[in-house]
Scaffold this motif. Structure first.
Motif, short mmCIF file in Angstrom:
data_model
loop_
_atom_site.label_atom_id
_atom_site.label_comp_id
_atom_site.label_asym_id
_atom_site.label_seq_id
_atom_site.Cartn_x
_atom_site.Cartn_y
_atom_site.Cartn_z
N ASP A 255 -51.97 34.28 65.36
CA ASP A 255 -52.67 32.99 65.40
C ASP A 255 -52.55 32.32 66.76
O ASP A 255 -52.90 31.15 66.92
CB ASP A 255 -52.13 32.06 64.31
N THR B 170 -55.13 36.34 58.40
CA THR B 170 -53.84 36.00 58.97
C THR B 170 -53.19 34.91 58.12
O THR B 170 -53.83 34.33 57.24
CB THR B 170 -54.00 35.49 60.41
N PRO B 171 -51.91 34.57 58.38
CA PRO B 171 -51.27 33.49 57.61
C PRO B 171 -52.02 32.16 57.67
O PRO B 171 -51.94 31.36 56.74
CB PRO B 171 -49.88 33.38 58.27
N SER B 172 -52.77 31.92 58.76
CA SER B 172 -53.50 30.65 58.87
C SER B 172 -54.85 30.70 58.15
O SER B 172 -55.54 29.69 58.09
CB SER B 172 -53.72 30.30 60.34
N GLY B 173 -55.21 31.88 57.63
CA GLY B 173 -56.47 31.99 56.91
C GLY B 173 -57.64 32.47 57.74
O GLY B 173 -58.78 32.51 57.26
N THR B 174 -57.41 32.83 58.99
CA THR B 174 -58.48 33.37 59.83
C THR B 174 -58.55 34.88 59.68
O THR B 174 -57.63 35.51 59.15
CB THR B 174 -58.27 33.01 61.31
N THR C 76 -54.13 26.47 72.23
CA THR C 76 -53.69 27.71 71.60
C THR C 76 -54.51 28.91 72.07
O THR C 76 -55.73 28.84 72.16
CB THR C 76 -53.79 27.58 70.07
N GLU D 127 -44.47 29.44 69.33
CA GLU D 127 -44.60 28.10 69.89
C GLU D 127 -43.86 28.07 71.23
O GLU D 127 -42.69 28.44 71.32
CB GLU D 127 -44.02 27.05 68.95
N GLU E 213 -64.61 29.71 68.31
CA GLU E 213 -64.21 28.98 67.12
C GLU E 213 -65.25 27.93 66.76
O GLU E 213 -65.62 27.75 65.61
CB GLU E 213 -62.85 28.34 67.35
#
Length: 556
Positions: free
Chosen positions: A448, A127-131, A412, A461, A512
């Motif tokens: 995310d 994903t864009p966050s790197g996950t 989140t 958000e 996580e």
């Protein structure tokens, strides 16, 4: 869920045919080449890039089931086959229906067990966050899956656990206990931390025999298993109890309450899973809220990993009411680029899910003529954690799609705008991402997770407050941290003074934390042994299942 291990051994045989000539001179020997006929294959084979029809391999099982399925009343469809045929079915099914089928490596199935092969039939993108893009790929024994989703019954003690760390030093904390379960009857409170189990040091034992014994005790195969638990309570005092496992009836809706506040009456309920048995309890809760003229509502989804999409639609309607949902779409599903007009799983024309305003007969798969109660609210407060997933997020997204203000309290969410059709083959039910859901405004990009903030800038958000999960108070208690924050925000529009977002991230639990624990252990070359954790794949026993119902039709 009991893991089943398979061993797949691939044998490669190379036949070399040599031709040559002997020594020189007229008296030399002549070697005549010999042509051999390759053996005729007695079964299917893997050919890279070539995908046969699913129907060629479906229900061809290495170990076929016999008899009648107790949940459908029909004979099992299984016939004698092989592990390779099970794997080739998984391969073709994935190629046809997986949302990111073109990101799946076409590896030789001979190199894997059946479940091992399925586990790698997924995207490895980020994903864009790197996950990981696909954190939701799993399977479950079909009988176990049906038992819970059809009846709301599972085997165990009645604990819902928070897996803070599953490698030594381990930490396992009680989130809550199911009503009337052995754990509840033993008066084990929320926040109790497991210290020993059957005399084994749960926190520190790192022997294989110890870990095996811990897993066996935590997840008994049968009812009637007596297990000794030692807990440390929030105040530091010990609690030692012997608990006998039993068949647990899951209560999806708990702690329904109404609070008198400065804004009027505020309704609250804890909602743990979107299974069909929840419908009656949800209707009872909303009937109460309507009758008591509730004007504010807090839905506690902190441990709700998902479930039925139709039930999520019903919940959303009961919040928003008929006017706001009129002619609006609850969710539109988008499949892979092979399926722009047809559902690749059902073969039917694509259609969106409406806001269902009627009760549903889930056994028959039809809408009844009975209208659901509704509050017609323009704002709702939702309590979330990283265990809030799938259908729970779909409710949040759908309400925002019709301009209902969703105020997020907690942390989140897991980030799953995706869904799948659980599919059985040979006694295993497989879950692979098959569609993305978007709301009435076309938004569905929250891979995310939804994030609470005091100044939202992006669609993922939401206005609200970052608050830690509070294990010092019972769920539903207005002094419990997250619920208190929701009630306070409702009254003042302000968040309580809490720890920083960074501290929240450090304190976050569940999958996580466990992932980082495992990564740290590997980085240090550690040989820490991990206990089993159903929550790594399913935040509840049916995590991430957005669709598990027949096509809903209107009853005439």
């Amino acid at each position: 869920m009991n893991a089943r291990k398979y061993t797949g051994i691939a044998l490669a045989v190379t036949v070399a045919i040599l031709s040559g000539c002997g020594g020189g001179g007229s008296g030399g020997n002549t070697v005549t080449p010999v042509t051999t006929t390759p053996p005729v294959s007695s079964g299917p084979s893997w050919e890279p890039g070539v995908f046969e029809s699913q129907s060629t391999f479906i229900a061809k099982c290495e170990t076929p089931r016999t008899g009648t399925d107790p949940f459908t009343g029909s004979a099992y469809p299984d016939s004698q086959g092989s592990a390779l045929e099970e794997k080739l079915w998984l391969r073709s099914w994935t190629n046809d229906t997986y949302l990111w089928y073109d990101e799946v490596d076409d590896n030789n199935p001979d190199n894997f067990s059946v479940l091992g092969y399925f586990n790698q039939l997924k995207s490895n993108e980020l994903t864009p966050s790197g996950t990981a893009k696909d954190n939701f790929h799993f399977s479950q024994d079909t009988a176990e899956y049906n038992e819970l989703t059809q009846t709301g019954v599972s085997s165990g003690y009645g604990f819902d656990w928070e897996f803070v760390a599953n490698t030594s030093p381990r930490e396992l904390v009680v989130r809550f206990t199911e009503p009337d379960s052995p754990a509840a009857l033993a008066n084990v409170p929320r926040g109790a931390s497991l210290i020993t189990i059957n005399g084994i040091d749960f926190v520190n034992d790192n022997s294989q025999s110890g870990v095996d014994a811990i897993n066996a005790a935590l997840f008994p195969d049968n009812a009637g298993t007596v297990t000794s638990f030692e807990f440390e309570l929030i105040d530091g005092s010990p609690l030692v109890v012997d608990i006998t496992s039993s068949d647990i009836s899951v209560a999806p809706v708990q702690n329904v309450n109404i609070f008198d506040t400065t804004n009027g009456k505020t309704g609250y309920f804890q909602f743990n899973t979107f299974i069909r048995t929840a419908q009656d309890d949800l209707i009872d809760a909303f009937d109460l809220f309507v009758n008591e003229n509730v004007t504010e509502l807090v839905i506690d989804l902190r441990y709700n990993g998902g479930g039925l999409l139709a039930l999520a639609s019903q919940v959303s309607y009961m919040v928003a009411g008929p006017s706001q949902t009129n002619n609006a779409i609850f969710e539109t599903t988008r499949f892979n680029d092979k399926s722009t007009t047809t559902n690749p799983v059902t073969g039917e024309a694509l259609q969106s899910t409406p806001f269902y305003r009627n009760e549903i007969d889930y056994n028959a798969g039809v809408l009844t003529s009975t209208l659901l109660p509704s509050l017609s609210l323009t704002r709702v407060y939702v309590i979330t954690t990283g265990s809030t997933c799938s259908a729970s997020e779909a409710v949040m997204n759908a309400l925002r799609g019709i301009d209902v203000d969703v105020v997020q309290i907690g942390s989140t969410t897991c980030g799953k705008p995706y869904g799948f059709y659980p599919t059985d083959n040979c006694g295993e039910t497989y879950f692979t991402i098959q569609f993305q859901g978007v709301n009435n405004k076309g938004f569905g990009d929250y891979a995310d997770g939804f994030m609470p903030t005091d100044s939202p800038n992006f669609d993922f958000e939401l206005p609200g407050c970052a608050v830690e999960d509070d294990f010092t108070a019972a769920l539903g208690n207005p002094e419990e941290g997250m619920l208190a924050a929701a009630l306070g925000y409702s009254a003042t529009g302000n968040c309580p003074v809490v720890t920083s977002v960074e501290d929240l991230a450090d304190a976050s639990t569940g999958k996580e934390n466990m992932a980082s624990t495992s990564e740290n252990a590997q980085a240090q070359g550690s040989a820490l042994l991990a206990i089993d954790n159903p929550n790594t794949q399913r935040e509840t026993l049916i995590l991430h299942n957005k669709i598990n119902e027949p096509v809903i039709e209107e009853r005439k």
